[in-house]
Write a protein that holds these residues in place. Structure first.
Motif, short mmCIF file in Angstrom:
data_model
loop_
_atom_site.label_atom_id
_atom_site.label_comp_id
_atom_site.label_asym_id
_atom_site.label_seq_id
_atom_site.Cartn_x
_atom_site.Cartn_y
_atom_site.Cartn_z
N TYR A 139 -4.89 -2.82 22.59
CA TYR A 139 -5.08 -1.64 21.86
C TYR A 139 -3.41 -1.16 21.51
O TYR A 139 -3.56 -0.73 20.18
N HIS A 140 -2.53 -1.68 22.11
CA HIS A 140 -1.14 -1.11 21.80
C HIS A 140 -0.79 -2.18 20.35
O HIS A 140 0.11 -1.60 19.72
N VAL A 141 -1.24 -3.30 20.50
CA VAL A 141 -0.84 -4.34 19.22
C VAL A 141 -1.46 -3.44 18.18
O VAL A 141 -0.88 -3.41 16.95
N LEU A 142 -2.97 -3.29 18.22
CA LEU A 142 -3.65 -2.73 16.95
C LEU A 142 -3.07 -1.43 16.46
O LEU A 142 -2.60 -1.17 15.42
N GLN A 143 -2.80 -0.63 17.44
CA GLN A 143 -1.89 0.86 17.21
C GLN A 143 -0.69 0.53 16.58
O GLN A 143 -0.50 1.08 15.49
N HIS A 144 0.10 -0.32 17.24
CA HIS A 144 1.28 -0.68 16.40
C HIS A 144 1.43 -1.10 15.02
O HIS A 144 1.93 -0.44 14.06
N TYR A 145 0.30 -1.93 14.59
CA TYR A 145 0.20 -2.40 13.39
C TYR A 145 -0.50 -1.45 12.42
O TYR A 145 -0.36 -1.42 11.09
N LEU A 146 -1.26 -0.70 13.06
CA LEU A 146 -2.02 0.26 12.30
C LEU A 146 -1.03 1.48 11.76
O LEU A 146 -0.97 1.78 10.61
N ARG A 147 0.11 1.56 12.60
CA ARG A 147 1.07 2.34 12.07
C ARG A 147 1.92 1.89 11.31
O ARG A 147 2.39 2.57 10.30
N LEU A 148 2.13 0.64 11.32
CA LEU A 148 3.02 -0.05 10.54
C LEU A 148 2.17 0.02 8.88
O LEU A 148 2.77 0.30 7.77
N SER A 149 0.98 0.05 9.07
CA SER A 149 0.05 0.02 7.71
C SER A 149 0.36 1.24 7.18
O SER A 149 0.43 1.45 6.00
N GLN A 150 0.35 2.20 7.92
CA GLN A 150 0.37 3.46 7.30
C GLN A 150 1.81 4.07 6.86
O GLN A 150 1.89 4.76 6.07
N MET A 151 2.64 3.11 7.43
CA MET A 151 4.02 3.51 6.61
C MET A 151 4.23 2.42 5.54
O MET A 151 5.41 2.20 5.06
N THR A 152 3.26 1.83 5.02
CA THR A 152 3.24 1.08 3.65
C THR A 152 2.25 1.79 2.87
O THR A 152 1.33 2.19 3.08
N LEU A 153 2.89 2.02 1.74
CA LEU A 153 2.18 2.88 0.75
C LEU A 153 1.15 1.94 -0.15
O LEU A 153 0.14 2.22 -0.46
N GLY A 154 1.75 0.54 -0.33
CA GLY A 154 0.82 -0.20 -1.06
C GLY A 154 0.35 0.34 -2.25
O GLY A 154 0.94 1.10 -2.84
N MET A 155 -0.72 -0.01 -2.83
CA MET A 155 -1.15 0.11 -4.04
C MET A 155 -2.26 1.26 -3.95
O MET A 155 -2.56 2.23 -5.00
N ASP A 156 -3.31 0.98 -3.11
CA ASP A 156 -4.52 1.90 -3.02
C ASP A 156 -4.18 3.24 -2.79
O ASP A 156 -4.85 4.15 -3.28
N LEU A 157 -2.89 3.65 -2.10
CA LEU A 157 -2.60 4.85 -1.57
C LEU A 157 -2.01 5.57 -2.77
O LEU A 157 -2.06 6.78 -3.08
N GLY A 158 -0.81 4.85 -3.13
CA GLY A 158 0.39 5.52 -4.00
C GLY A 158 0.00 4.84 -5.27
O GLY A 158 0.15 3.68 -5.38
N SER A 159 -0.32 5.53 -6.38
CA SER A 159 -0.63 4.84 -7.61
C SER A 159 0.66 3.92 -7.93
O SER A 159 1.91 4.31 -8.01
N ASP A 160 0.31 2.66 -8.45
CA ASP A 160 1.52 1.61 -8.52
C ASP A 160 1.71 1.39 -9.98
O ASP A 160 1.63 0.09 -10.28
N ILE A 161 1.71 2.45 -10.88
CA ILE A 161 1.80 2.17 -12.24
C ILE A 161 3.31 1.42 -12.52
O ILE A 161 3.66 0.72 -13.43
#
Lengths: 467, 517
Positions: free
Chosen positions: B68-90
């Motif tokens: 659970y804590h490995v999952l949670q950790h990497y989910l949190r890191l993904s949330q701290m990644t804007l990527g392109m789907d979330l923040g338009s990457d023009i």
């Protein structure tokens, strides 16, 4: 009747109203005007001969699924194929994370905006470093072969020499890539590849032949643990020491899934370490799960010669809060262009995150246990196969993979594999064309995913086939 | 542009520790299968199956963390990644950050692809080979070339493949010893210089003339019997299409060299102009850019590399062929350059590119190109209206799918440069922009590429965010210099550590060692 406008779900501004609004703002009445800079003789005026679009998502999905359904997979059949791409279990949490939209769609965004990616990546370097017992790990490259070739080129620059010694049983796929990267001998800066004999009993490097071929021209000795034939080189320390005795680098390729049970390469003198991440958390994806890595001691001259990006952790104004920054960026091709150390580019970044999650889940116990299970399963299979009449298993100590010789059966590997396929088994990789000296042999791969029943099923199928 | 309301964005900020600092001894994240009891009993101690000197002595110093804590950790890191789907990457120009359809990902993840081994008997790989072959036919249409390989694992890898092919071509003609120079241009991707250098060539880089085009007269002066080939983009990173490109090709051909078209920037000209028609011998597309495969934190990627008929024999092995009833792999190509990657490359990218083209058809491909150029021309007007933003070269000429701008004036006026503005930019919930490849010919550069994925609202928003950053630079430069302000972390204290072996730390264990000193 007016022709219906082409409006696509992936193209918001294909909707007529907004398109017209943009065209008006830009001052054009025809989209053709956008291409006024392209002279007529360069314009393509024909129609692309492409199939009609499948605009409905379901229609396309069905087409894709029906096409892929023509494949038979390693889940449909029992598979013993390996040779650089292996069937290992991918934990569900790995899939969950590598399919997160944020990671799937991130690219070269800011170190602040994509902080989580950089942290996950730093954790990957850090955990892989523990597995290998070194302090510096680079960004990934395409696969093991690319990593090996680039590592050899690093060694050549570090030593100012241009010969590499490689045992004569490296994967042909990998060897072909290494040859490409070492360049044809006609090129002034090519690295000459000298093959070293293999001890026919152990499958390890023939030390006498190695000694005879080492010289003050040797940039590196490249060998693998485990080797392509699954052999675990018992003389690894001696090989590294011999390399160093002539001022050459010891470059070692490893399969990271073995590192819970096999000694870390730094412990037997490896200077540069490379390998593939596919075995630690990536699906096979028909060869699309490969990801090469390069690692070395934290010494400035190694970092300076590494073509791939390397990141450091950095402190911020807030205590305990970190950021990440690229080390010595001016050496990579993004900055130095043709004066760079080889080149760097988009490669296989997502798989470092898969590997990070995998290593975090497995921990020290998991890595040890998976190594033990693979040792057990593969050695059991080896024993059982060796007992079949006419079948011989080669080499004494192996991990995961081993060579099975069928010379005594009167059948070719192709014939045997064809018959096994009829029993829903993918037999081992046929080695007979690439390694004629081994006769009629196949490379079998047995992992933690195989149960005793699977192995017994293979053995009884083979017995029947060879009757 | 109507008034844009800038978001009061803040990135997720979990203050998440490093995984190496998490968990407690003995915690488990996952348990691998054990060997059957009879097997273990029969074989004795597992470690004894290894040579004595090759057994791992100390357990690996990995974290011990529950699932659970490995999952949670990497989910949190993904949330701290804007990527392109979330923040338009023009902003990431030259990268074509277009939408990657989710359905394609689901198909790629299905067992019917994910559980394939590349060395399976070919009759069990007919589905995937059909897709590989199909995509090749489509890209032949789009480029005019005769044969493709999908083996290169990225765009730079495709340019490397090309450099190897140039080498092979001249070797086969007995001219390699003499032809040791490859030409590129400064506004082409750096790999167009780096990969021929890696393949052993001397590289000559053409600078732009006063209009921003590679200097044609300079090219005529440098070609000779030593010329092996030219590798360049068009439009270059500036977004300016070089109308005389066929003349450049002719100059190099007349000198006996091969011409490679780096088509990383192809999104604006698909269905509009083809490499073949400009006389090129070879080209490449990035399936992870133009053809919608996601960028995945820099891969897996695929450089689709195509050549004219005469050069097809040099392509890497194997090629994928069709005999009218079945698909097969052809390894029997004696003049091939060999291999550049194991197996068949990143076929997950091939499936996605195939699917994208099937969803578009000829009209959709052309529409995507046109709209990407329309979007860029629209945003261009908005950006040039911002005080201090300039767009050097080729005044009055339209850019295609991207453009390179300068914040040089802003830097001169305020001391705030493009790197600082980029740090501030993401505070508005959009991805930081790409500045420029090196060297920075255009001072304080930024290079947006508003491809067909983005709506008018996205374009308006992007320009408004930039205008706000520039306004702040003039009004409160310190504020921008100390950006970011809405991210999960703050500015690096002292970035000189990237040059200092005593302080850089590429792994956690190195960090601990150096910190304790």
């Amino acid at each position: 009747m007016r022709e219906k406008a082409f409006v696509h779900p992936y193209i918001p501004n294909s909707a007529p109203d907004v398109k017209a609004e943009l065209m008006k703002a830009v001052g054009i009445t025809d989209l053709e005007e956008l291409y006024s800079e392209i002279p007529e003789h360069l314009r393509f005026r024909g129609e692309l001969d492409l199939p009609e679009p499948m605009m409905a998502e379901w229609e396309l999905r069905r087409h894709l699924e029906e096409t892929l359904a023509k494949n038979t997979t390693c889940k449909d059949y029992l598979s013993f194929l390996g040779g650089g791409c292996w069937q290992h279990y991918v934990p569900a949490v790995v899939d969950e994370i590598v399919n997160r939209a944020e990671f799937v769609t991130a690219y070269c965004g800011g170190t602040y905006a994509d902080l989580g990616k950089y942290q996950a990546r730093f954790e990957f370097y850090s955990m892989l470093a523990e597995m290998l017992d070194v302090d510096a790990v680079s960004e990934p490259i395409y696969d093991w072969g690319a990593a090996a070739g680039l590592s050899i080129r690093m060694a050549s620059r570090l030593t100012g020499r241009n010969e590499v010694l490689i045992p004569d049983n490296v994967s042909p796929e990998r060897m072909a890539q290494i040859r490409t990267l070492c360049q044809p001998e006609i090129m002034p800066n090519s690295i000459k590849i000298i093959l070293v004999d293999i001890d026919p009993e152990t499958g390890g490097v023939d030390l006498e032949d190695l000694k005879a071929k080492l010289s003050d021209k040797t940039a590196a000795v490249y060998f693998e643990v485990p080797g392509y034939f699954g052999t675990v080189e018992k003389n690894a320390s001696v090989i590294s020491a011999l390399a160093k005795s002539v001022g050459a680098q010891s470059v070692v390729g490893v399969d990271p899934v073995s590192l819970g049970v096999i000694a870390p390469p730094a412990s037997y003198g490896a200077d540069i370490i490379c390998g593939d991440l596919q075995s630690i958390g990536m699906h096979m994806l028909c060869g699309g799960g490969q990801s090469g890595f390069i690692a070395f001691r934290d010494e400035a001259e190694y970092l300076a010669e590494c073509p791939l990006a390397i990141y450091t952790i950095a402190e911020t104004a807030v205590e305990g809060q970190y950021a990440y920054a690229e080390v010595l960026p001016e050496r990579t091709s993004y900055e130095a262009r043709d004066k760079a150390k080889d080149w760097v580019g988009t490669a296989s970044g997502l798989w470092t995150i898969g590997a990070a999650v995998y290593m975090a889940l497995m921990g020290p116990q998991g890595m040890r246990e998976i190594g033990e299970t693979i040792l057990y399963n593969s050695n059991y299979a080896k024993q059982q196969l060796g007992e079949i009449e006419g079948v011989k298993v080669l080499y004494d100590t192996t991990f995961k993979e081993f060579v099975v010789n069928f010379d005594g059966t009167g059948k070719t590997v192709a014939e045997i594999n064809k018959a096994l396929e009829g029993k829903k088994i993918f037999g081992g990789l046929d080695l007979s064309a690439d390694f004629p000296a081994l006769g009629n042999s196949a490379l079998y791969s047995v992992t933690e995913m195989h149960s005793k029943q699977d192995i017994d099923k293979l053995v009884s199928a083979l017995k029947e086939v060879l009757k | 542009m109507k008034d844009v309301k800038l978001r009061k964005y803040h990135s997720a900020s979990w203050d998440e520790p490093l995984i190496m600092e998490m968990g407690t001894k003995g915690e488990r994240g996952i348990i691998p299968p054990k060997a059957a009891k009879e097997v273990a009993e029969k074989l004795g101690e597992a470690m004894d199956l290894l040579p004595a000197g090759m057994r791992r002595q100390k357990s690996i110093n990995l974290p011990e963390v529950s699932q659970y804590h490995v999952l949670q950790h990497y989910l949190r890191l993904s949330q701290m990644t804007l990527g392109m789907d979330l923040g338009s990457d023009i902003g990431e120009g030259t990268c074509t950050m277009k939408y990657s359809p989710k359905m394609h990902d689901q198909v790629v993840n299905s067992s019917k692809f994910a559980d394939l081994h590349p060395c399976q008997p070919q009759e069990t790989l007919q589905g995937i080979l059909e897709i590989v072959y199909g995509l090749e036919q489509y890209l032949k249409q789009i480029s005019g070339m005769s044969k493709f390989t999908f083996q290169p694992g990225g765009g730079s890898h495709a340019t490397y493949t090309n450099a190897c092919l140039i080498r092979k071509y001249h070797e086969a003609r007995g001219e390699l010893a003499q032809r040791d120079e490859v030409i590129t241009t400064i506004f082409s991707h750096p790999c167009d210089g780096a990969t021929p250098a890696t393949a052993g060539f001397k590289v000559i880089t053409l600078m732009p003339d006063e209009n921003g085009y590679p200097d044609l007269e300079a090219l005529k002066a440098i070609v000779s019997e030593r010329t092996a080939g030219i590798m360049f983009t068009n439009p270059e990173d500036t977004g300016i299409f070089n109308p005389k490109v066929a003349e450049y090709v002719k100059v190099v051909h007349d000198a006996g060299g091969l011409c490679f078209y780096d088509q990383a920037n192809a999104n604006g000209i698909m269905g509009i102009a083809r490499a073949f028609d400009a006389g090129f011998d070879a080209c490449h597309f990035n399936l992870h850019k133009t053809f919608s495969s996601p960028h995945g934190c820099e891969g897996p990627a695929a450089g689709a590399y195509g050549v004219r008929e005469e050069l097809a024999k040099y392509l890497p092995v194997p090629t994928v062929e069709f005999d009218g009833s079945k698909y097969y792999l052809d390894y029997d190509r004696p003049e091939s350059i060999g291999k550049v990657r194991s197996f068949l490359g990143n076929l997950e990218c091939v499936i996605r590119a195939y699917a994208w083209i099937r969803s578009m058809g000829a009209e959709g491909i052309k529409t995507a190109a046109q709209i990407s150029v329309l979007n860029n021309n629209y945003m261009d007007q908005l950006l040039l209206n911002i005080k201090g933003v300039t767009r050097p070269y080729a005044e009055g000429k339209r850019r295609l799918e991207q453009a390179r701008y300068s914040l040089g004036q802003v830097k001169e006026d305020t001391g705030v440069g493009t790197a600082e503005i980029r740090n501030r930019f993401s505070d508005f919930g959009i991805q930081g922009y790409w500045m420029s490849h090196h060297p920075w010919i255009v001072p304080e550069p930024f290079t947006p590429e508003p491809c067909e994925t983005y709506s008018k609202e996205d374009l308006d928003y992007w320009a408004a965010a930039l205008a706000q950053c520039v306004k702040e630079a003039y009004e409160d430069p310190e504020f921008v210099m100390n950006a970011p302000h809405a991210m999960a972390n703050t500015k690096i204290l002292d970035d000189s550590l990237v040059e200092d072996p005593e302080r850089w730390a590429c792994t956690y264990r190195a960090y601990k060692k150096k910190k304790s000193k």
